[in-house]
Scaffold this active site. Structure first.
Site, PDB file in Angstrom:
ATOM      1  N   GLY A   1       0.798  -1.215   0.000  1.00 58.92           N
ATOM      2  CA  GLY A   1       0.000   0.000   0.000  1.00 58.92           C
ATOM      3  C   GLY A   1       0.829   1.263   0.000  1.00 58.92           C
ATOM      4  O   GLY A   1       0.333   2.340  -0.318  1.00 58.92           O
TER       5      GLY A   1
ATOM      6  N   VAL B   1       3.150   4.598   0.889  1.00 57.86           N
ATOM      7  CA  VAL B   1       2.901   5.796   1.695  1.00 57.86           C
ATOM      8  C   VAL B   1       1.417   6.127   1.723  1.00 57.86           C
ATOM      9  O   VAL B   1       0.847   6.424   2.774  1.00 57.86           O
ATOM     10  CB  VAL B   1       3.702   6.997   1.135  1.00 57.86           C
ATOM     11  CG1 VAL B   1       3.252   8.304   1.786  1.00 57.86           C
ATOM     12  CG2 VAL B   1       5.194   6.784   1.365  1.00 57.86           C
TER      13      VAL B   1
ATOM     14  N   LYS C   1      -7.192  10.937   5.816  1.00 54.87           N
ATOM     15  CA  LYS C   1      -8.641  11.098   5.586  1.00 54.87           C
ATOM     16  C   LYS C   1      -9.446  10.515   6.738  1.00 54.87           C
ATOM     17  O   LYS C   1     -10.520  11.014   7.076  1.00 54.87           O
ATOM     18  CB  LYS C   1      -9.061  10.436   4.276  1.00 54.87           C
ATOM     19  CG  LYS C   1      -8.889  11.321   3.065  1.00 54.87           C
ATOM     20  CD  LYS C   1      -7.470  11.715   2.926  1.00 54.87           C
ATOM     21  CE  LYS C   1      -7.018  12.867   2.200  1.00 54.87           C
ATOM     22  NZ  LYS C   1      -5.577  13.040   2.216  1.00 54.87           N
TER      23      LYS C   1
ATOM     24  N   GLY D   1       5.441  24.681   6.088  1.00 51.96           N
ATOM     25  CA  GLY D   1       4.960  24.355   4.756  1.00 51.96           C
ATOM     26  C   GLY D   1       3.448  24.416   4.672  1.00 51.96           C
ATOM     27  O   GLY D   1       2.762  23.725   5.425  1.00 51.96           O
TER      28      GLY D   1
ATOM     29  N   GLY E   1       1.518  23.527   2.054  1.00 50.10           N
ATOM     30  CA  GLY E   1       0.989  22.728   0.958  1.00 50.10           C
ATOM     31  C   GLY E   1      -0.114  21.801   1.439  1.00 50.10           C
ATOM     32  O   GLY E   1      -0.645  21.956   2.543  1.00 50.10           O
TER      33      GLY E   1
ATOM     34  N   ILE F   1       7.272  20.255   3.613  1.00 51.26           N
ATOM     35  CA  ILE F   1       7.665  21.185   2.550  1.00 51.26           C
ATOM     36  C   ILE F   1       7.817  20.495   1.194  1.00 51.26           C
ATOM     37  O   ILE F   1       8.324  21.088   0.253  1.00 51.26           O
ATOM     38  CB  ILE F   1       8.975  21.894   2.905  1.00 51.26           C
ATOM     39  CG1 ILE F   1      10.108  20.875   3.036  1.00 51.26           C
ATOM     40  CG2 ILE F   1       8.837  22.701   4.173  1.00 51.26           C
ATOM     41  CD1 ILE F   1      11.469  21.507   3.022  1.00 51.26           C
TER      42      ILE F   1
ATOM     43  N   ARG G   1       8.117  16.468  -1.120  1.00 55.77           N
ATOM     44  CA  ARG G   1       8.568  15.087  -1.108  1.00 55.77           C
ATOM     45  C   ARG G   1       9.639  14.879  -2.170  1.00 55.77           C
ATOM     46  O   ARG G   1       9.696  15.631  -3.163  1.00 55.77           O
ATOM     47  CB  ARG G   1       7.392  14.120  -1.350  1.00 55.77           C
ATOM     48  CG  ARG G   1       6.295  14.273  -0.295  1.00 55.77           C
ATOM     49  CD  ARG G   1       5.227  13.204  -0.438  1.00 55.77           C
ATOM     50  NE  ARG G   1       5.737  11.866  -0.159  1.00 55.77           N
ATOM     51  CZ  ARG G   1       5.931  11.384   1.062  1.00 55.77           C
ATOM     52  NH1 ARG G   1       5.678  12.115   2.126  1.00 55.77           N
ATOM     53  NH2 ARG G   1       6.392  10.155   1.229  1.00 55.77           N
TER      54      ARG G   1
ATOM     55  N   HIS H   1     -30.755  16.449  -9.124  1.00 56.89           N
ATOM     56  CA  HIS H   1     -31.157  17.607  -8.333  1.00 56.89           C
ATOM     57  C   HIS H   1     -31.872  17.148  -7.069  1.00 56.89           C
ATOM     58  O   HIS H   1     -32.696  16.236  -7.132  1.00 56.89           O
ATOM     59  CB  HIS H   1     -32.086  18.498  -9.158  1.00 56.89           C
ATOM     60  CG  HIS H   1     -32.644  19.645  -8.381  1.00 56.89           C
ATOM     61  ND1 HIS H   1     -31.921  20.794  -8.135  1.00 56.89           N
ATOM     62  CD2 HIS H   1     -33.858  19.810  -7.780  1.00 56.89           C
ATOM     63  CE1 HIS H   1     -32.676  21.621  -7.414  1.00 56.89           C
ATOM     64  NE2 HIS H   1     -33.851  21.054  -7.193  1.00 56.89           N
TER      65      HIS H   1
END
Length: 453
Positions: free
Chosen positions: A36, A38, A48, A180, A182, A265, A267, A439
């Site tokens: 699997g 990283v 998540k 960082g 990001g 910061i 990879r 909708h």
């Protein structure tokens, strides 16, 4: 003798191995850590899991806005970490079962390429050597730790952490400094802010979220600031102390106290000590150089995923691995990098695909850029009290085709795949107008906007 040896069991490697196995190739997958990679063990899935718990907690704290009242909402960080471990274990075992079903042999050792001869490639894993006709390198990436004074010592002591260590942190730090701004930094800032940390983000650029559309990143930053996250933008970290992070901003030296530090910061591709030099594989700035077919400069060797440095996203890795296997079998498939979606799983979510306002200007493209509030969606209004989400559309003027879509708001991560198909298929405004969206949904704002652009 194997038809294919796959080095690395992350998204690119295990997915490619599975595809190869089902295609009839005798395949060996070599992975020194857990299947699997990283993404599954210390990236996509664990983060998540944490963020979903934080989202539930956030909703509980603000439930009165929706007419639901109760008291005593709390979050147990250790229980969240335990659940994260359970989710990861379940999915890792699922990958193992998929390998078995596809007939892929798995060796749980670190692999090193020894050389190449007329028969193929030799790879050593543990105390055994394996031969393969073809080789696919999918060794992934690791967190970059720059030579900032005191940083490596801080990582060694546990005061500073990368994404790997912070996902197992058992105590919520009172003060967390994130180096960082990001994706990884923002997602972890979001989680720890929700569970009680005072979070400060120190970012060298003058904006957060890297290449994210500037209008979207500003809205995201405003949402973070409302929740109490502080941002030091245009700030260069100069050193890390035993209880602080020192940085330079506007020509002045400043310092912020911390109980823990997250280094996020960027990879770097994992290409050291895997034997690429033994067969002459070309690298550039540490990443394996590949063409559009995932081929390296050495015949019979492909590279997919973070290790080639093209697009360090798990879903990109999946597709690159598939493209590599397809081309091994005689196809000439490519990856459309311009149609790869990206997501920041914060609350609110950010998702994007294709050109941004900035890239349109940089490339000199003749395009129309328009932003629309998500309040055109009845469902968005019903579920997001005070929400400020938008969708931004970038349309090529000559053909009125969709070349970029950017969103901030709940469900963005689930909506963006449809936008990615529009970009990939070069769909025109008039074609999207004729699609029927369910909708009420948030996604139907995209269609509504097509009648206003």
């Amino acid at each position: 003798m194997y038809d294919l040896i796959v080095l690395g069991g992350g998204p690119a490697g295990y997915n490619a191995a599975e595809r190869a196995g089902h295609k009839g190739l005798k395949t060996l997958l070599i992975e020194g850590r857990a299947l699997g990679g990283v993404c599954l063990n210390e990236g996509c899935i664990p983060t998540k899991t944490l963020l979903y718990s934080a989202k539930i907690f956030d909703y509980a704290k603000h439930s009165a806005e929706y007419g639901v009242s109760f008291s005593g909402a709390s979050i147990d960080h250790n229980a969240v970490i335990d659940r994260k471990g359970k989710v990861v274990k379940t999915l890792v075992s699922g990958v193992g079962a998929s390998m078995k079903k596809a007939g892929v042999e798995v060796v749980s050792q670190y692999g090193t390429i020894l050389g190449k001869d007329a028969e193929g490639f030799t790879v050593k894993a543990g105390d055994k050597e394996y031969k393969g006709t073809k080789l696919l390198v999918c060794t992934g990436s690791s967190a970059a730790v720059p030579p900032i004074p005191g940083l490596r010592e801080a990582v060694a002591s546990g005061f500073a952490m990368t994404n790997r260590e912070i996902l197992d942190l058992r105590k919520v730090p009172e003060k967390l400094v994130v180096i960082g701004g990001g994706v990884i930094g923002l997602e972890m800032a979001s989680y720890f802010n929700s569970v009680g940390s005072k979070v400060t983000v120190v970012e060298m650029l003058d904006h957060i979220a890297g290449p994210t559309d500037s209008e979207i990143s500003k809205i995201l930053q405003k949402n973070y600031m409302k929740k109490g996250v502080e941002f030091m933008l245009g700030a260069k970290v100069t050193s890390v102390g035993s209880d602080c992070v020192n940085y330079e901003i506007n020509g002045k030296q400043e310092s912020v106290k911390a109980d823990a530090v997250l280094v996020s910061i960027g990879r770097r591709a994992e290409t050291k000590d895997i034997g690429l030099e033994n067969i002459g594989v070309l690298t550039e700035r540490g990443a394996i150089v590949t063409n559009e077919y995932m081929e390296t400069n050495v015949a019979g060797v492909w590279a997919a995923g973070d290790v080639n440095g093209k697009s360090m996203l798990a879903h990109t890795a999946y597709r690159e691995g598939e493209v590599a296997v397809a081309n091994m079998l005689g196809a000439r498939e490519r990856v459309n990098y311009n149609a790869i979606p990206s997501v920041i799983y914060t609350n609110p979510e950010v998702a994007a695909v294709g050109e941004t306002t900035e890239t349109v200007k940089a490339k000199g493209l003749d395009a129309k850029v328009e932003s629309y509030t998500l309040k055109y969606s009845g469902r968005y209004i019903a579920e997001n009290e005070g929400g400020d989400g938008i969708v931004k559309l970038i349309i090529g003027k000559e053909h009125r085709n969709i070349i970029g879509v950017h969103m901030i708001g709940n469900y963005a991560s689930e909506i963006i795949y449809g936008a990615a198909m529009m970009v990939d298929r070069e769909m025109r405004v008039e074609q999207v107008q004729k699609l029927v969206f369910p909708h009420p949904t948030v996604g139907e704002v995209i269609r509504e906007a097509m009648f206003m652009i």
